[in-house]
Design a protein around this motif. Structure first.
Motif, PDB file in Angstrom:
ATOM      1  N   GLY A   1       0.790  -1.227   0.000  1.00  0.00           N
ATOM      2  CA  GLY A   1       0.000   0.000   0.000  1.00  0.00           C
ATOM      3  C   GLY A   1       0.816   1.267   0.000  1.00  0.00           C
ATOM      4  O   GLY A   1       2.037   1.251  -0.038  1.00  0.00           O
TER       5      GLY A   1
ATOM      6  N   MET B   1      -1.506   8.764 -10.077  1.00  0.00           N
ATOM      7  CA  MET B   1      -2.272   7.553 -10.376  1.00  0.00           C
ATOM      8  C   MET B   1      -1.994   7.011 -11.776  1.00  0.00           C
ATOM      9  O   MET B   1      -1.862   5.784 -11.948  1.00  0.00           O
ATOM     10  CB  MET B   1      -3.756   7.809 -10.137  1.00  0.00           C
ATOM     11  CG  MET B   1      -4.096   8.009  -8.662  1.00  0.00           C
ATOM     12  SD  MET B   1      -5.782   8.597  -8.388  1.00  0.00           S
ATOM     13  CE  MET B   1      -6.732   7.265  -9.113  1.00  0.00           C
TER      14      MET B   1
ATOM     15  N   PRO C   1      -4.620  -1.338   0.122  1.00  0.00           N
ATOM     16  CA  PRO C   1      -4.560   0.131   0.151  1.00  0.00           C
ATOM     17  C   PRO C   1      -3.916   0.664   1.423  1.00  0.00           C
ATOM     18  O   PRO C   1      -4.162   0.164   2.523  1.00  0.00           O
ATOM     19  CB  PRO C   1      -6.031   0.547   0.061  1.00  0.00           C
ATOM     20  CG  PRO C   1      -6.792  -0.619   0.594  1.00  0.00           C
ATOM     21  CD  PRO C   1      -5.990  -1.840   0.238  1.00  0.00           C
TER      22      PRO C   1
ATOM     23  N   ASP D   1      -3.521   6.122  -0.217  1.00  0.00           N
ATOM     24  CA  ASP D   1      -4.326   5.699  -1.351  1.00  0.00           C
ATOM     25  C   ASP D   1      -5.806   6.039  -1.174  1.00  0.00           C
ATOM     26  O   ASP D   1      -6.603   5.834  -2.098  1.00  0.00           O
ATOM     27  CB  ASP D   1      -4.171   4.194  -1.583  1.00  0.00           C
ATOM     28  CG  ASP D   1      -2.732   3.794  -1.806  1.00  0.00           C
ATOM     29  OD1 ASP D   1      -2.020   4.539  -2.504  1.00  0.00           O
ATOM     30  OD2 ASP D   1      -2.306   2.752  -1.272  1.00  0.00           O
ATOM     31  N   TYR D   2      -6.179   6.515   0.006  1.00  0.00           N
ATOM     32  CA  TYR D   2      -7.573   6.901   0.240  1.00  0.00           C
ATOM     33  C   TYR D   2      -7.860   8.229  -0.451  1.00  0.00           C
ATOM     34  O   TYR D   2      -6.965   9.040  -0.704  1.00  0.00           O
ATOM     35  CB  TYR D   2      -7.845   6.992   1.738  1.00  0.00           C
ATOM     36  CG  TYR D   2      -8.056   5.643   2.390  1.00  0.00           C
ATOM     37  CD1 TYR D   2      -9.319   5.237   2.800  1.00  0.00           C
ATOM     38  CD2 TYR D   2      -6.995   4.761   2.571  1.00  0.00           C
ATOM     39  CE1 TYR D   2      -9.516   3.992   3.393  1.00  0.00           C
ATOM     40  CE2 TYR D   2      -7.181   3.512   3.152  1.00  0.00           C
ATOM     41  CZ  TYR D   2      -8.449   3.126   3.559  1.00  0.00           C
ATOM     42  OH  TYR D   2      -8.641   1.887   4.130  1.00  0.00           O
TER      43      TYR D   2
ATOM     44  N   LEU E   1     -12.364   5.201  -0.876  1.00  0.00           N
ATOM     45  CA  LEU E   1     -11.424   4.419  -1.681  1.00  0.00           C
ATOM     46  C   LEU E   1     -11.834   4.374  -3.154  1.00  0.00           C
ATOM     47  O   LEU E   1     -11.501   3.441  -3.874  1.00  0.00           O
ATOM     48  CB  LEU E   1     -11.291   2.993  -1.122  1.00  0.00           C
ATOM     49  CG  LEU E   1     -10.388   2.865   0.108  1.00  0.00           C
ATOM     50  CD1 LEU E   1     -10.569   1.505   0.786  1.00  0.00           C
ATOM     51  CD2 LEU E   1      -8.931   3.071  -0.262  1.00  0.00           C
TER      52      LEU E   1
ATOM     53  N   ASN F   1     -10.727   6.328  -5.545  1.00  0.00           N
ATOM     54  CA  ASN F   1      -9.510   6.438  -6.354  1.00  0.00           C
ATOM     55  C   ASN F   1      -8.808   5.093  -6.457  1.00  0.00           C
ATOM     56  O   ASN F   1      -8.376   4.677  -7.544  1.00  0.00           O
ATOM     57  CB  ASN F   1      -8.561   7.469  -5.746  1.00  0.00           C
ATOM     58  CG  ASN F   1      -9.061   8.890  -5.898  1.00  0.00           C
ATOM     59  OD1 ASN F   1      -9.933   9.168  -6.715  1.00  0.00           O
ATOM     60  ND2 ASN F   1      -8.519   9.797  -5.096  1.00  0.00           N
ATOM     61  N   PHE F   2      -8.694   4.414  -5.324  1.00  0.00           N
ATOM     62  CA  PHE F   2      -8.036   3.108  -5.312  1.00  0.00           C
ATOM     63  C   PHE F   2      -8.782   2.119  -6.198  1.00  0.00           C
ATOM     64  O   PHE F   2      -8.176   1.393  -7.004  1.00  0.00           O
ATOM     65  CB  PHE F   2      -7.948   2.590  -3.880  1.00  0.00           C
ATOM     66  CG  PHE F   2      -7.250   1.265  -3.741  1.00  0.00           C
ATOM     67  CD1 PHE F   2      -5.874   1.200  -3.667  1.00  0.00           C
ATOM     68  CD2 PHE F   2      -7.974   0.081  -3.697  1.00  0.00           C
ATOM     69  CE1 PHE F   2      -5.214  -0.025  -3.540  1.00  0.00           C
ATOM     70  CE2 PHE F   2      -7.339  -1.146  -3.578  1.00  0.00           C
ATOM     71  CZ  PHE F   2      -5.956  -1.194  -3.501  1.00  0.00           C
ATOM     72  N   ARG F   3     -10.102   2.098  -6.067  1.00  0.00           N
ATOM     73  CA  ARG F   3     -10.886   1.158  -6.866  1.00  0.00           C
ATOM     74  C   ARG F   3     -10.813   1.468  -8.356  1.00  0.00           C
ATOM     75  O   ARG F   3     -10.951   0.565  -9.186  1.00  0.00           O
ATOM     76  CB  ARG F   3     -12.341   1.153  -6.385  1.00  0.00           C
ATOM     77  CG  ARG F   3     -12.565   0.360  -5.107  1.00  0.00           C
ATOM     78  CD  ARG F   3     -14.045   0.269  -4.767  1.00  0.00           C
ATOM     79  NE  ARG F   3     -14.527   1.526  -4.226  1.00  0.00           N
ATOM     80  CZ  ARG F   3     -14.646   1.792  -2.926  1.00  0.00           C
ATOM     81  NH1 ARG F   3     -14.313   0.865  -2.038  1.00  0.00           N
ATOM     82  NH2 ARG F   3     -15.107   2.951  -2.506  1.00  0.00           N
TER      83      ARG F   3
ATOM     84  N   ALA G   1     -11.549  -3.057  -2.580  1.00  0.00           N
ATOM     85  CA  ALA G   1     -10.686  -2.468  -1.550  1.00  0.00           C
ATOM     86  C   ALA G   1     -10.011  -3.581  -0.750  1.00  0.00           C
ATOM     87  O   ALA G   1      -8.878  -3.420  -0.271  1.00  0.00           O
ATOM     88  CB  ALA G   1     -11.507  -1.572  -0.626  1.00  0.00           C
TER      89      ALA G   1
ATOM     90  N   GLU H   1      -7.664  -3.832   3.590  1.00  0.00           N
ATOM     91  CA  GLU H   1      -7.550  -2.389   3.750  1.00  0.00           C
ATOM     92  C   GLU H   1      -6.934  -2.038   5.095  1.00  0.00           C
ATOM     93  O   GLU H   1      -6.817  -2.876   5.996  1.00  0.00           O
ATOM     94  CB  GLU H   1      -8.903  -1.716   3.575  1.00  0.00           C
ATOM     95  CG  GLU H   1      -9.949  -2.121   4.578  1.00  0.00           C
ATOM     96  CD  GLU H   1     -11.344  -1.693   4.145  1.00  0.00           C
ATOM     97  OE1 GLU H   1     -11.850  -0.711   4.710  1.00  0.00           O
ATOM     98  OE2 GLU H   1     -11.919  -2.335   3.235  1.00  0.00           O
TER      99      GLU H   1
END
Length: 451
Positions: free
Chosen positions: A94, A136, A156, A160-161, A205, A207-209, A233, A252
């Motif tokens: 992460g 990203m 994550p 990354d959040y 999350l 952005n992470f997804r 996540a 997570e």
């Protein structure tokens, strides 16, 4: 983000670890590993400082630090089993990128959380569109080098959040008062004083997804991607190597009870598989199950579990779990504990994000407190599993594709990094923390012979 560390118990923990039968000393990887009974599990520590938009030539930096990240990913792709190498799986702990796109996401705002200004975390709390336009996309490009070459899972981290903010319940003291208050406790690192410099919370999350979600091109339709939760996540992968099929759970940060229940269900659906858990914040640099006190999510929100909760509620209760991997807190650590069935669980920290020797060599002036500008220097963890012997073993190595050598082959390794990460260690101890072998004496009792 600068992480606190506590070295008071590290020498004792190293001494205890050295006495355990699990450790068998250091050494080079086997010159002629047994066919189909060995493989490499690669671990990607926090890469945030390499992808930070401020550390690229477009922002006036001496070089593109994300080239270090691309070098890591290209090295792993070139050494994947599909390319004739030994890397069978890649686990990322992460903090893939650095910045956020919101001050607070809607869920926390609706539950009454409030943010306050915090002068001590101006970099960490910066909200910038460059998270999406620079950082990203660089992460996506790097992981595309692995796509189709080797299975991987990404847990994550706090960076990354979608949002990270200074929580109003722990307001920072004014900078003009900090020195006076710290003088009363000169041996306590300022990074471990949330009562003085505040505490950070995280949320969202999306952005992470968008990069690593269950429906992303990396995972959708892949037979080795076997389960997900919260849209990816949290995720589960299965890979086969060394005569076994392994289950990997990427969880997570400081996961809630619902995530732990999901993880238990995944293991129940795949009974008997040796299981690896990767999560962001679990061990500190002293090998203790203590999270970063500045990002203590449980203290801010009872929906979270801390590291000891994760151990008690999930890891020690499920005999399938034999290995835990984490990052987030600067340094290297390893500990071994018996689970509820009396079997060992190896827990390993590796976080190299604050290393900056390559920046020094490029002529980048020192940054905060005269320290090198942190970019990570491209260091990776390579864990070589060998199931050919009667007692399986794992050789842990640390390698930088940038320097093209292992830590044990780098004569200045302790000179470059020890003072920042673990100054209480001797040079020999510091080398040993990144180059060692351990055995898995009860592995076959738990999981049977290789097939």
């Amino acid at each position: 983000m600068q992480k606190p560390f506590n070295l008071s118990n590290l020498a004792r923990l190293l001494a205890v670890a050295a006495a355990l039968p699990i450790l068998a000393g250091c050494g080079a990887l086997p010159a002629t590993p047994s066919a189909e009974r060995d493989f490499v599990l690669a671990v990607i520590p926090d890469t945030q400082n390499m992808l930070d938009y401020r550390h690229q030539q477009a922002e006036g930096f001496k070089f593109d630090a994300n080239d270090l990240f691309v070098g890591q990913m290209r090295y792993l792709a070139d050494n994947a089993r599909s390319a004739g190498g030994k890397v069978a799986f890649v686990a990322a702990v992460g903090d893939v990128w650095q910045h956020q796109t919101a001050t607070m996401e809607t869920d926390h705002a609706a539950r009454g959380h409030r943010a306050v200004p915090n002068p001590y975390f101006s970099v960490e709390l910066e909200v910038t569109p460059k998270a999406k336009t620079v950082e990203m996309p660089a992460a996506l490009a790097g992981y595309r080098l692995l796509d189709g070459r080797v299975p991987f899972g990404v847990a994550p981290g706090n960076h990354d959040y979608d949002a990270m903010w200074a929580d109003a319940r722990f307001p920072p003291v004014p900078p003009q008062e900090l020195g006076k208050l710290m003088a009363a406790h000169p041996q306590t690192p300022v990074e471990s004083r949330p009562d003085l410099i505040g505490m950070l919370h995280i949320g969202g999350l999306d952005n992470f997804r968008s990069i690593f979600g269950a429906d992303s091109g990396f995972f959708k339709g892949k037979d080795w991607y076997v389960a997900s939760y919260h849209g990816g996540a949290d995720s589960a992968q299965i890979f086969s190597a060394g005569g076994y099929s392994f289950l990997h759970l990427a969880l997570e940060m400081q996961p809630g009870d619902d995530v732990l229940a999901w993880a238990a269900d995944v293991m129940a659906a795949h009974p008997g598989l040796p299981t690896i858990v990767t999560t962001h914040d679990y061990l500190n640099g002293a090998g203790e199950r203590h999270g970063n006190p500045i990002v203590d999510l449980k203290r801010l929100d009872d929906r979270h579990n801390d590291a000891e909760d994760l151990w008690q509620k999930l890891i020690r209760r499920h005999d399938q779990i034999f290995l835990v991997l984490c990052g987030h807190q600067r340094g290297q650590a390893m500990r071994v504990d018996a689970n509820g069935a009396g079997h060992q669980v190896v827990q390993i920290l590796a976080d190299y994000q604050d290393r900056g020797q390559s920046a020094i060599e490029a002529g980048v002036p020192p940054g905060l407190r005269g320290r090198p500008v942190p970019i990570g220097d491209g260091w990776l963890r390579l864990m070589h599993f060998d199931f050919a012997a009667a007692v399986p073993s794992v050789q842990v190595k640390t390698y930088s594709p940038h320097y093209r050598r292992y830590s044990g082959e780098t004569s200045d390794y302790a000179k470059w990094y020890k003072a920042l990460e673990q100054p209480a260690l001797s040079d020999g101890e510091f080398f040993a923390a990144d180059d060692y072998r351990f055995t898995l004496p009860d592995f076959r009792e738990r999981f049977g012979p290789p097939r």
